[in-house]
Design a protein around this motif. Structure first.
Motif, short mmCIF file in Angstrom:
data_model
loop_
_atom_site.label_atom_id
_atom_site.label_comp_id
_atom_site.label_asym_id
_atom_site.label_seq_id
_atom_site.Cartn_x
_atom_site.Cartn_y
_atom_site.Cartn_z
N PHE A 1 0.82 -1.21 0.00
CA PHE A 1 0.00 0.00 0.00
C PHE A 1 0.86 1.27 0.00
N GLY A 2 2.06 1.17 0.54
CA GLY A 2 2.96 2.31 0.50
C GLY A 2 3.50 2.57 -0.89
N ASP A 3 3.43 1.57 -1.76
CA ASP A 3 3.95 1.70 -3.12
C ASP A 3 2.88 2.08 -4.14
N LEU A 4 1.64 2.27 -3.71
CA LEU A 4 0.59 2.65 -4.64
C LEU A 4 0.86 4.03 -5.25
N ASP A 5 0.36 4.25 -6.45
CA ASP A 5 0.46 5.55 -7.10
C ASP A 5 -0.69 6.41 -6.56
N TRP A 6 -0.40 7.18 -5.52
CA TRP A 6 -1.45 7.94 -4.87
C TRP A 6 -1.95 9.10 -5.74
N ALA A 7 -1.12 9.53 -6.69
CA ALA A 7 -1.59 10.55 -7.64
C ALA A 7 -2.69 9.97 -8.52
N MET A 8 -2.56 8.69 -8.88
CA MET A 8 -3.59 8.04 -9.68
C MET A 8 -4.87 7.89 -8.86
N VAL A 9 -4.73 7.57 -7.58
CA VAL A 9 -5.89 7.48 -6.70
C VAL A 9 -6.59 8.84 -6.64
N ALA A 10 -5.79 9.90 -6.53
CA ALA A 10 -6.35 11.24 -6.42
C ALA A 10 -7.10 11.67 -7.68
N GLU A 11 -6.65 11.19 -8.83
CA GLU A 11 -7.32 11.57 -10.08
C GLU A 11 -8.76 11.09 -10.11
N GLN A 12 -9.02 9.91 -9.54
CA GLN A 12 -10.36 9.36 -9.61
C GLN A 12 -11.15 9.56 -8.31
N SER A 13 -10.45 10.03 -7.26
CA SER A 13 -11.14 10.32 -5.99
C SER A 13 -10.50 11.58 -5.39
N PRO A 14 -10.67 12.72 -6.05
CA PRO A 14 -9.93 13.93 -5.66
C PRO A 14 -10.23 14.46 -4.27
N ASP A 15 -11.39 14.16 -3.72
CA ASP A 15 -11.76 14.70 -2.40
C ASP A 15 -11.64 13.66 -1.29
N ALA A 16 -11.03 12.55 -1.59
CA ALA A 16 -10.99 11.47 -0.60
C ALA A 16 -10.07 11.79 0.57
N VAL A 17 -10.47 11.31 1.73
CA VAL A 17 -9.62 11.32 2.92
C VAL A 17 -8.93 9.97 2.99
N VAL A 18 -7.64 9.97 3.26
CA VAL A 18 -6.90 8.73 3.43
C VAL A 18 -6.64 8.55 4.91
N LEU A 19 -7.34 7.60 5.51
CA LEU A 19 -7.18 7.31 6.94
C LEU A 19 -6.24 6.12 7.09
N ASP A 20 -5.07 6.39 7.59
CA ASP A 20 -4.01 5.39 7.71
C ASP A 20 -3.99 4.85 9.14
N THR A 21 -4.83 3.86 9.42
CA THR A 21 -4.91 3.35 10.79
C THR A 21 -3.64 2.65 11.24
N ARG A 22 -2.83 2.22 10.28
CA ARG A 22 -1.60 1.50 10.60
C ARG A 22 -0.35 2.38 10.54
N ASN A 23 -0.50 3.63 10.09
CA ASN A 23 0.64 4.55 9.94
C ASN A 23 1.76 3.95 9.08
N VAL A 24 1.36 3.37 7.96
CA VAL A 24 2.35 2.74 7.07
C VAL A 24 2.66 3.59 5.84
N LEU A 25 1.87 4.62 5.57
CA LEU A 25 2.09 5.45 4.39
C LEU A 25 3.01 6.62 4.72
N ASP A 26 3.60 7.17 3.66
CA ASP A 26 4.38 8.40 3.78
C ASP A 26 3.40 9.57 3.64
N PRO A 27 3.15 10.32 4.70
CA PRO A 27 2.17 11.41 4.61
C PRO A 27 2.48 12.42 3.52
N ASP A 28 3.78 12.69 3.29
CA ASP A 28 4.16 13.66 2.26
C ASP A 28 3.73 13.20 0.88
N VAL A 29 3.85 11.91 0.60
CA VAL A 29 3.46 11.38 -0.70
C VAL A 29 1.96 11.55 -0.91
#
Length: 437
Positions: A388-416
């Motif tokens: 999940f840390g390797d996903l293309d989050w820009a691609m996710v944003a293109e199709q869900s621009p207003d989404a909140v990303v709730l990282d319950t496991r704190n595994v993502l890079d917030p800056d990305v």
């Protein structure tokens, strides 16, 4: 090896790992399971669970002829030591259901020869081993408590390099027979009474549950006071009296052990007039985590759950396994679904997950993470899969621009996630100068 002939009853996570790892060492192993389809698959070299290293070890044992699987308990007649690895699920009152253990013990009493040893790996309440010993003793069969300490996702490595091996018995000869099967690679050997061995397993798992729930409570506090739970637990973990394990917050703890073992320990304590307030409190904290996730989503998105589209990334109870038993991820999904949210879910092990399990948790399965996140109001990381840390989050944003990303496991890079244009919400974390937990 020792020349001892070994039997294993039950080919689940513990039983299969036990049989396969002994087999790869050259120990003569017969594994018995009531599921004939499973037996056929295992004899063909195809593992029935996802566990790193298991497939290779399985094929190695089969290739040498040291390992074989059968549905016939009679194949255990010539075994010297038989490991019992069958489930002990929670009954309605929280006690351990010993039906499978007692049934197996009765059958072994009919099959095994005098002098054989029954080693109980199944997690059983205090007094079980001694009671079964008394039942088997007239037939010249001994019983030893030999609890397992395998972590799913690391079971093979844990078996190969254990941090301890416990043999609980008042019979020195029976305990020695079990120790000889493990050989020199058993790690530190802890010999004790069967009562101590049984309680030690429950006590260990309950302590891990308490520690994990404490981390979740700390994360909730950090979110309210502006602290970062990752910094707080990093400091705590540097103290060797505490250690860093089980200090990562998440959506709760689950799996095949901690829920049922904490329930059984609380039940046993109550039966003996003792209140384990710490364990009872950690169970209450754990049960509240799904509601905490739901509250965070409604507060951050400003949407009611009844109109919210949620993507759940991760459905297994932890990464590197296909096990969904008491999965906190599915508990969160079920809670969101019961409140009216539409939940789509993706997991790297999705193909191995029973569709009925997902349906019961109100999850619509999607076999691609990008399709799963399309048009989502919220994307919730529920299992700590590194993918999940390797996903293309820009691609996710293109199709869900207003989404909140709730990282319950704190595994993502917030800056990305932030650079992709999505709102990041950690679990008790700070992000930049803005509170995101």
């Amino acid at each position: 090896m020792s020349g001892i002939r070994v039997g294993v009853v039950g080919a689940g996570y513990v039983g299969l790992t036990t049989a396969v790892c002994f087999g790869e060492r050259g120990v003569d192993v017969v594994s018995v399971d009531v599921d004939r389809a499973k037996v056929e698959r295992l004899n063909a070299g195809r593992p029935t669970i996802a566990e790193p290293g298991l497939a290779e070890a399985l094929r190695a044992g089969l290739a040498t002829g040291a390992l074989r699987f059968t549905a016939d308990p009679g194949a255990l007649a010539d075994r010297d030591v038989v490991f019992v690895c069958v489930p002990t699920p929670s009954a309605a009152d929280g006690s351990a259901d010993l039906g499978a253990v007692e049934s197996v013990a009765e059958r072994l009493g009919e099959v095994l020869s005098p002098g054989a040893v029954v080693a109980l790996k199944s997690t059983v309440p205090v007094g079980t081993t001694r009671r079964l010993s008394a039942t088997l003793a007239p037939r010249g069969i001994h019983a030893v408590s030999n609890p397992e300490f395998l972590r799913e996702g690391h079971a093979v490595d844990d078996f190969r390099q254990p941090d301890r091996m416990v043999a609980g018995s008042d019979d020195a000869g029976a305990a020695e027979a079990v120790c000889r099967v493990y050989g020199a690679r058993s790690g530190p050997i802890l010999r004790m009474s069967p009562e101590s061995a049984e309680l030690a397993k429950y006590a260990s798992n309950a302590f891990l549950a308490v520690k994990s729930s404490y981390a979740n409570s700390l994360a909730a506090l950090c979110a309210n006071v502006g602290a970062d739970v990752s910094e707080v637990t990093r400091c705590m973990g540097a103290d060797d009296r505490i250690g860093s394990a089980f200090l990562n917050p998440g959506p709760g703890w689950g799996g095949s052990c901690l829920p049922k073992d904490t329930a059984a320990l609380v039940h046993t304590a109550r039966m003996h007039g003792v209140t384990l307030a710490e364990v009872e409190a950690c169970r209450a904290t754990n049960a509240a985590q799904a509601g905490r996730v739901a509250d965070a989503l409604t507060r951050t998105t400003g949407l009611p759950l009844t109109s919210m589209r949620v993507t759940a990334l991760g459905l297994t109870f932890k990464a590197h396994t296909s096990d969904t038993r008491d999965s906190p991820a599915l508990s969160v999904c079920a809670h969101l679904g019961s409140e009216g949210a539409h939940v789509q879910g993706y997991d790297p092990e999705l193909a191995a997950i029973d569709p009925d399990v997902l349906a019961a948790a109100r999850v619509t399965a999607v076999d691609d993470p990008y399709r799963a996140t399309k048009a989502a109001d919220a994307v919730v990381i529920l299992t700590e899969w590194p993918e999940f840390g390797d996903l293309d989050w820009a691609m996710v944003a293109e199709q869900s621009p207003d989404a909140v990303v709730l990282d319950t496991r704190n595994v993502l890079d917030p800056d990305v996630v932030d650079r992709a244009g999505l709102r990041y919400l950690g679990n008790g974390r700070m992000f930049g100068n803005r509170r995101r937990g």
